[in-house]
Design a protein around this motif. Structure first.
Motif, PDB file in Angstrom:
ATOM      1  N   SER A 202      -1.582  50.077  15.733  1.00 26.90           N
ATOM      2  CA  SER A 202      -1.206  51.478  15.556  1.00 26.90           C
ATOM      3  C   SER A 202      -0.143  51.618  14.467  1.00 26.90           C
ATOM      4  CB  SER A 202      -0.667  52.048  16.869  1.00 26.90           C
ATOM      5  OG  SER A 202      -0.103  53.314  16.672  1.00 26.90           O
ATOM      6  N   ASN A 203      -0.166  52.750  13.798  1.00 26.89           N
ATOM      7  CA  ASN A 203       0.842  53.030  12.769  1.00 26.89           C
ATOM      8  C   ASN A 203       2.089  53.693  13.337  1.00 26.89           C
ATOM      9  OD1 ASN A 203      -0.869  52.057  10.739  1.00 26.89           O
ATOM     10  ND2 ASN A 203      -1.917  54.026  10.578  1.00 26.89           N
ATOM     11  N   GLY A 204       2.179  53.713  14.682  1.00 25.74           N
ATOM     12  CA  GLY A 204       3.343  54.311  15.331  1.00 25.74           C
ATOM     13  C   GLY A 204       3.084  55.733  15.786  1.00 25.74           C
ATOM     14  N   TYR A 205       4.104  56.315  16.361  1.00 21.80           N
ATOM     15  CA  TYR A 205       4.013  57.674  16.918  1.00 21.80           C
ATOM     16  C   TYR A 205       3.711  58.686  15.806  1.00 21.80           C
ATOM     17  CZ  TYR A 205       5.476  62.033  19.135  1.00 21.80           C
ATOM     18  OH  TYR A 205       5.522  63.324  19.617  1.00 21.80           O
ATOM     19  N   ILE A 206       2.688  59.506  16.058  1.00 20.68           N
ATOM     20  CA  ILE A 206       2.282  60.522  15.069  1.00 20.68           C
ATOM     21  C   ILE A 206       2.780  61.899  15.483  1.00 20.68           C
ATOM     22  CG2 ILE A 206       0.327  61.658  13.938  1.00 20.68           C
ATOM     23  CD1 ILE A 206      -1.262  59.050  14.360  1.00 20.68           C
ATOM     24  N   GLY A 207       2.509  62.263  16.741  1.00 18.37           N
ATOM     25  CA  GLY A 207       2.952  63.560  17.242  1.00 18.37           C
ATOM     26  C   GLY A 207       2.450  64.711  16.392  1.00 18.37           C
ATOM     27  N   ALA A 208       3.342  65.628  16.068  1.00 17.06           N
ATOM     28  CA  ALA A 208       2.991  66.814  15.288  1.00 17.06           C
ATOM     29  C   ALA A 208       3.373  66.653  13.812  1.00 17.06           C
ATOM     30  CB  ALA A 208       3.662  68.041  15.878  1.00 17.06           C
ATOM     31  N   LYS A 209       3.389  65.412  13.341  1.00 17.10           N
ATOM     32  CA  LYS A 209       3.799  65.116  11.957  1.00 17.10           C
ATOM     33  C   LYS A 209       3.030  65.946  10.929  1.00 17.10           C
ATOM     34  CE  LYS A 209       3.442  61.315   8.625  1.00 17.10           C
ATOM     35  NZ  LYS A 209       2.997  59.914   8.455  1.00 17.10           N
ATOM     36  N   TYR A 210       1.700  65.961  11.049  1.00 19.33           N
ATOM     37  CA  TYR A 210       0.864  66.645  10.043  1.00 19.33           C
ATOM     38  C   TYR A 210       0.925  68.174  10.178  1.00 19.33           C
ATOM     39  CZ  TYR A 210      -1.081  62.004   9.209  1.00 19.33           C
ATOM     40  OH  TYR A 210      -1.237  60.668   8.904  1.00 19.33           O
ATOM     41  N   TRP A 211       1.452  68.653  11.291  1.00 13.52           N
ATOM     42  CA  TRP A 211       1.614  70.097  11.453  1.00 13.52           C
ATOM     43  C   TRP A 211       2.754  70.611  10.578  1.00 13.52           C
ATOM     44  CZ3 TRP A 211      -0.805  73.449  15.327  1.00 13.52           C
ATOM     45  CH2 TRP A 211      -1.870  72.822  15.996  1.00 13.52           C
ATOM     46  N   HIS A 212       3.653  69.661  10.212  1.00 15.71           N
ATOM     47  CA  HIS A 212       4.795  70.015   9.356  1.00 15.71           C
ATOM     48  C   HIS A 212       4.579  69.583   7.913  1.00 15.71           C
ATOM     49  CE1 HIS A 212       7.008  71.098  12.984  1.00 15.71           C
ATOM     50  NE2 HIS A 212       6.645  69.940  13.509  1.00 15.71           N
TER      51      HIS A 212
ATOM     52  N   ILE B 269      -6.232  68.042  18.701  1.00 16.40           N
ATOM     53  CA  ILE B 269      -6.134  66.588  18.474  1.00 16.40           C
ATOM     54  C   ILE B 269      -6.464  66.240  17.022  1.00 16.40           C
ATOM     55  CG2 ILE B 269      -7.220  64.367  19.035  1.00 16.40           C
ATOM     56  CD1 ILE B 269      -7.365  65.342  21.941  1.00 16.40           C
ATOM     57  N   ILE B 270      -7.530  66.855  16.489  1.00 15.84           N
ATOM     58  CA  ILE B 270      -7.881  66.625  15.081  1.00 15.84           C
ATOM     59  C   ILE B 270      -6.739  67.087  14.169  1.00 15.84           C
ATOM     60  CG2 ILE B 270      -9.397  67.409  13.207  1.00 15.84           C
ATOM     61  CD1 ILE B 270     -11.688  67.393  15.270  1.00 15.84           C
ATOM     62  N   GLY B 271      -6.126  68.229  14.521  1.00 21.59           N
ATOM     63  CA  GLY B 271      -5.006  68.737  13.731  1.00 21.59           C
ATOM     64  C   GLY B 271      -3.823  67.790  13.709  1.00 21.59           C
ATOM     65  N   CYS B 272      -3.649  67.019  14.788  1.00 25.00           N
ATOM     66  CA  CYS B 272      -2.549  66.041  14.853  1.00 25.00           C
ATOM     67  C   CYS B 272      -2.888  64.749  14.120  1.00 25.00           C
ATOM     68  CB  CYS B 272      -2.222  65.722  16.312  1.00 25.00           C
ATOM     69  SG  CYS B 272      -1.442  67.081  17.207  1.00 25.00           S
ATOM     70  N   LEU B 273      -4.169  64.415  14.012  1.00 23.77           N
ATOM     71  CA  LEU B 273      -4.571  63.126  13.430  1.00 23.77           C
ATOM     72  C   LEU B 273      -5.066  63.211  11.988  1.00 23.77           C
ATOM     73  CD1 LEU B 273      -6.474  61.553  16.477  1.00 23.77           C
ATOM     74  CD2 LEU B 273      -4.201  60.946  15.652  1.00 23.77           C
ATOM     75  N   VAL B 274      -5.402  64.418  11.519  1.00 24.64           N
ATOM     76  CA  VAL B 274      -5.960  64.575  10.167  1.00 24.64           C
ATOM     77  C   VAL B 274      -5.097  65.548   9.367  1.00 24.64           C
ATOM     78  CG1 VAL B 274      -7.990  65.182   8.788  1.00 24.64           C
ATOM     79  CG2 VAL B 274      -8.282  64.207  11.073  1.00 24.64           C
ATOM     80  N   PRO B 275      -4.490  65.105   8.241  1.00 20.94           N
ATOM     81  CA  PRO B 275      -3.756  66.047   7.388  1.00 20.94           C
ATOM     82  C   PRO B 275      -4.717  67.007   6.699  1.00 20.94           C
ATOM     83  CG  PRO B 275      -3.866  63.879   6.367  1.00 20.94           C
ATOM     84  CD  PRO B 275      -4.433  63.727   7.748  1.00 20.94           C
ATOM     85  N   SER B 276      -4.298  68.236   6.495  1.00 18.20           N
ATOM     86  CA  SER B 276      -5.194  69.256   5.940  1.00 18.20           C
ATOM     87  C   SER B 276      -5.594  68.978   4.499  1.00 18.20           C
ATOM     88  CB  SER B 276      -4.527  70.641   6.027  1.00 18.20           C
ATOM     89  OG  SER B 276      -3.306  70.632   5.305  1.00 18.20           O
ATOM     90  N   ASN B 277      -4.877  68.069   3.820  1.00 14.33           N
ATOM     91  CA  ASN B 277      -5.206  67.752   2.422  1.00 14.33           C
ATOM     92  C   ASN B 277      -5.969  66.437   2.284  1.00 14.33           C
ATOM     93  OD1 ASN B 277      -3.169  66.039   3.132  1.00 14.33           O
ATOM     94  ND2 ASN B 277      -1.794  66.552   1.423  1.00 14.33           N
TER      95      ASN B 277
ATOM     96  N   GLU C  61      -8.712  63.923   1.437  1.00 16.13           N
ATOM     97  CA  GLU C  61      -9.741  64.033   0.400  1.00 16.13           C
ATOM     98  C   GLU C  61     -11.159  63.984   0.944  1.00 16.13           C
ATOM     99  OE1 GLU C  61      -9.025  61.081  -2.531  1.00 16.13           O
ATOM    100  OE2 GLU C  61      -7.157  61.996  -3.258  1.00 16.13           O
ATOM    101  N   ARG C  62     -11.316  63.439   2.155  1.00 19.73           N
ATOM    102  CA  ARG C  62     -12.668  63.316   2.708  1.00 19.73           C
ATOM    103  C   ARG C  62     -13.136  64.563   3.438  1.00 19.73           C
ATOM    104  NH1 ARG C  62     -11.382  58.067   6.055  1.00 19.73           N
ATOM    105  NH2 ARG C  62      -9.430  59.243   6.161  1.00 19.73           N
ATOM    106  N   LEU C  63     -12.262  65.531   3.594  1.00 14.26           N
ATOM    107  CA  LEU C  63     -12.653  66.773   4.263  1.00 14.26           C
ATOM    108  C   LEU C  63     -13.589  67.585   3.384  1.00 14.26           C
ATOM    109  CD1 LEU C  63      -9.266  67.882   5.835  1.00 14.26           C
ATOM    110  CD2 LEU C  63     -11.310  67.225   7.086  1.00 14.26           C
ATOM    111  N   LEU C  64     -14.483  68.343   4.011  1.00 17.77           N
ATOM    112  CA  LEU C  64     -15.425  69.203   3.290  1.00 17.77           C
ATOM    113  C   LEU C  64     -14.662  70.216   2.441  1.00 17.77           C
ATOM    114  CD1 LEU C  64     -18.493  69.848   3.067  1.00 17.77           C
ATOM    115  CD2 LEU C  64     -18.140  71.562   4.811  1.00 17.77           C
ATOM    116  N   GLY C  65     -14.966  70.231   1.154  1.00 14.99           N
ATOM    117  CA  GLY C  65     -14.331  71.189   0.267  1.00 14.99           C
ATOM    118  C   GLY C  65     -13.059  70.674  -0.376  1.00 14.99           C
ATOM    119  N   ALA C  66     -12.672  69.411  -0.104  1.00 14.99           N
ATOM    120  CA  ALA C  66     -11.445  68.878  -0.695  1.00 14.99           C
ATOM    121  C   ALA C  66     -11.573  68.798  -2.213  1.00 14.99           C
ATOM    122  CB  ALA C  66     -11.137  67.501  -0.116  1.00 14.99           C
ATOM    123  N   SER C  67     -12.632  68.124  -2.691  1.00 11.08           N
ATOM    124  CA  SER C  67     -12.882  68.090  -4.137  1.00 11.08           C
ATOM    125  C   SER C  67     -14.179  68.811  -4.453  1.00 11.08           C
ATOM    126  CB  SER C  67     -12.930  66.634  -4.625  1.00 11.08           C
ATOM    127  OG  SER C  67     -13.853  65.889  -3.848  1.00 11.08           O
ATOM    128  N   SER C  68     -15.245  68.468  -3.712  1.00 13.10           N
ATOM    129  CA  SER C  68     -16.502  69.200  -3.822  1.00 13.10           C
ATOM    130  C   SER C  68     -17.306  68.963  -2.555  1.00 13.10           C
ATOM    131  CB  SER C  68     -17.314  68.722  -5.042  1.00 13.10           C
ATOM    132  OG  SER C  68     -17.896  67.470  -4.782  1.00 13.10           O
TER     133      SER C  68
END
Length: 407
Positions: free
Chosen positions: A71-81, A145-153, A155-162
């Motif tokens: 594990s990379n350690g505690y994530i919590g609400a990191k990506y929400w901020h 849960i996805i919001g806590c584990l995946v940053p909104s930026n 690159e693999r998300l739909l619409g990130a580059s194309s």
């Protein structure tokens, strides 16, 4: 196309048209087994999806808390901020998600079609009322849960580059972002995503073919569309769905992204209109009962929020449509343009055009809305012996009332 995109996670060297052909034949054959084949298939596919989502929720909570090997350690609400849960400006960013959300949440009206071919209507009513809890548990929990584990930026998300560069669903990204353990589990999750997409394909062909058959039977489409064979299969409806399904082979075109965008635009906010009509019909139905001096006790299976639920539904759908028009006129991170507007709102002029064509064909410009006193409340009603049905309902209510609170 969704199946082909999902398989690219493992292998992007195979021409996606090959996968389209395999899944196309599979889905069409599946629907030729009739309603029993559809129900049996959906039962097992849904069971796999539910088990997988429960597993995902458990693993997701463990990973957010910093558990799991490597594990990379505690994530919590990191990506929400950082980078943040909402794209600024927040209101416009929220409106921007409405079409995708409607496309994902839409389809609950399918229960009406299944009720028509079900032996026990009460089981359909129970399933429909449980939809709220399933959305609360499976949709909302997984989104958090996805919001806590995946940053909104990412690159693999739909619409990130194309749209063409998408390699995984947010479920898979959520697990693969958490080290080698998550990377292994992500293969399992991607397989479940494939099953889920196949389930959507199967349900869509089932639903569309039944709607085509109903429109044919009521003379709103050519009468041959209403054909049903001895096994109860709407073969013409299935065939028409199959013809449109061939559009999937456009995936081999270099303009696939553009074509897919415009096909998506055709049905973009139509689900808002669909649900507005459902809610408006519910309101008019209740008003007709009152105007004709009839009791709402005639409704065997009532919605939980009743009349006011229909009113609330109408208001919310109007607000959603208005929000979508707003973000189409003033797009997020871009300047207003006609192409961008119609990519989101193409279904609006199409529905207006079809509505007036229907009026011209029927030549009924005066009776666009029927008086509540003249609405026919009896034709087509399935329940013949209302008193007997009332007794059964009261018995069922008494049985449920005797159960513990959590039930």
């Amino acid at each position: 196309i969704g199946c082909a995109m999902t398989l690219r996670y493992w292998n992007d060297s195979v021409n996606p048209a090959v996968w389209i052909a395999i899944f196309y034949v599979f889905i069409m054959c599946l629907n030729l087994f009739g309603v029993r084949g559809f129900a049996e298939t959906e039962f097992w596919l849904s069971l796999i999806k539910i088990i997988a989502i429960v597993i995902f929720i458990i693993i997701g909570i463990v990973l957010i808390c910093g558990g799991g090997p490597h594990s990379n350690g505690y994530i919590g609400a990191k990506y929400w901020h950082d980078p943040g849960a909402f794209v600024k400006p927040v209101f416009k960013g929220l409106c921007n998600t409405f079409v995708s959300a409607a496309f994902s949440f839409g389809g609950a009206e399918l229960v009406v079609l299944t009720a028509n071919e079900s032996r026990k209507i009460e089981s359909i009513s129970r399933a429909a009322k449980g939809t709220f809890w399933r959305i609360a548990v499976f949709y909302i929990t997984t989104v958090v849960i996805i919001g806590c584990l995946v940053p909104s930026n990412d690159e693999r998300l739909l619409g990130a580059s194309s749209d063409v560069d998408v390699t995984a669903s947010p479920f898979v990204i959520a697990l693969s972002n958490t080290g080698s353990f998550g990377d292994k589990v992500s293969h399992f999750m991607n397989a479940v995503i494939l099953i889920a997409v196949l389930s959507v394909c199967n349900s869509c062909v089932y639903a569309a073919s039944r709607v085509i058959q109903s429109l044919g039977a009521s003379r709103q489409l050519p009468s041959f569309c209403g054909y049903i064979d001895r096994k109860g299969r709407p073969l013409v409806g299935i065939g028409i769905c199959g013809v449109f399904g061939l559009l999937g082979f456009l995936v081999a075109s270099s303009k696939e992204g553009e074509v897919f965008t415009w096909l998506f635009a055709l049905c973009s906010i139509s689900s808002f209109f669909t649900w507005f009509c459902i809610c408006f019909s519910q309101v008019r139905f209740r008003l007709a009962l009152k105007a004709q001096g009839r009791s709402s006790d005639e409704i065997v299976y009532k919605s939980m929020l009743g009349f006011w639920g229909g009113v609330l539904g109408c208001i919310l759908n109007i607000l959603l449509i208005a929000g979508e028009i707003y973000v189409s006129l003033f797009p997020l991170g871009g300047s207003p343009n006609a192409e961008g507007f119609f990519q989101y709102c193409l279904s609006i002029p199409i529905m207006i055009f079809v509505y007036f064509c229907h009026r011209i064909y029927r030549k009924n410009w005066t009776d666009w809305i029927i008086s509540t006193k003249n609405i026919d409340l009896d034709t087509g009603r399935k329940v013949e012996d209302l008193e007997l049905m009332k007794h059964e309902i009261l018995t069922e209510k008494a049985r449920i009332a005797s159960k513990p609170l959590y039930y």
